[in-house]
Enzyme design. Sequence first.
Site, short mmCIF file in Angstrom:
data_model
loop_
_atom_site.label_atom_id
_atom_site.label_comp_id
_atom_site.label_asym_id
_atom_site.label_seq_id
_atom_site.Cartn_x
_atom_site.Cartn_y
_atom_site.Cartn_z
N THR A 126 32.95 26.50 -13.74
CA THR A 126 33.86 27.67 -13.78
C THR A 126 34.14 28.13 -15.21
OG1 THR A 126 35.83 26.28 -13.95
CG2 THR A 126 35.05 26.78 -11.73
N ASP A 128 29.16 17.17 -28.68
CA ASP A 128 28.03 16.25 -28.50
C ASP A 128 27.30 16.03 -29.82
OD1 ASP A 128 28.65 16.05 -25.86
OD2 ASP A 128 26.90 17.12 -25.11
N ASP A 149 26.16 22.23 -28.19
CA ASP A 149 27.45 21.62 -27.83
C ASP A 149 28.00 20.91 -29.05
OD1 ASP A 149 29.39 19.61 -26.97
OD2 ASP A 149 28.89 20.30 -24.96
N ARG A 176 36.34 22.07 -20.84
CA ARG A 176 35.85 23.16 -19.99
C ARG A 176 35.12 22.61 -18.78
NH1 ARG A 176 32.35 27.89 -22.62
NH2 ARG A 176 30.79 26.26 -22.66
#
Length: 204
Positions: free
Chosen positions: A105, A199, A196, A101
Site C-alpha cells: 500500500t 538496506d 533502498d 512503509r
Amino acid sequence: MTITVVDHPLARHLLTELRDRTTAPARFRTLTKQLTAILVLESTRDLPTDPRTVETPLERADGSELPAIVAVPILRAGLGMVDAVTELFPGVVFGHIGLERDERTLQPTSYYEKLPPLQGRHVLLLDPMLATGGSAVRAATTIKEKEPAIVRMVCMVAAPEGVKALEAAHSDVPIFAAALDRELNARGYILPGLGDFGDRLYGT
Ligand code: PRP
Ligand code: URA
C-alpha cells in the site's frame, strides 16, 4: 515549491557515489554522514541566535549563541544522519519516530515514538528518502502536535510526488535535499534514486 536543492559540487560528488550500486555499506555510511553535514548546515543557515558577549584576551566581543535544537530521525534510515548532526550541534536533543512503509500500500505504519518536549523549539526532521511523502507527512504531523517553533525536513533525495504531498499537508515545513529526482516507480521507489536506503546503509 518549498524545496531547496543544495547545489554544491561536494554535495553532488557525494550523492553520485551514494547512488552508485557498487558502493558498499561502509563507504555508504561515511558518505551519508558527510552529505548530511552539508545539508544540515544549509537547513540551519537562518536559525535565529541569541546574543552573547564574551571577553577576548583583549576586549569585549559581541557574538551569538545557538538555540537548543531537536533532531528527529525517522527510523531506520534516518539514523544514518544522526552522527553528522551530533558533531555539528553537540547540544542537540533527539527524538525518534519509527515508521515502516507497507510494501504493497506504501502507507507508513508507526512502530515507535519517543519525543522530548518540542514546544517553541527548532526541529530538524531527518529522513534520507522523500518518496510518496507518506512517512514525512505522518512524522511532521506528530511533531507539530507538540507545537514546535519551526520544523525543517532534511533528506538526501526527494521525489516530486513526496514534495507535493508534504507541501500540501505542511506548507510550513521547508525541505532541504541534495537532489529532486524524476519520479517514483510502480513500487514507490525513487528514480533514478539510490535504491533502498536503509538496506544499503545497514547491508541488510
Ligand atoms: C524509507 C525511507 C523513508 C520512507 C520514504 O523507509 O527511509 O522513511 O521509506 O518513503 P515514503 O516517502 O513513500 O513514505 P522504509 O519504510 O523503507 O523503512 P526503513 O527506513 O526501515 O528501511
Ligand atoms: N525508500 C527508499 O529507501 N528508497 C526509495 O527509493 C523510496 C523509499
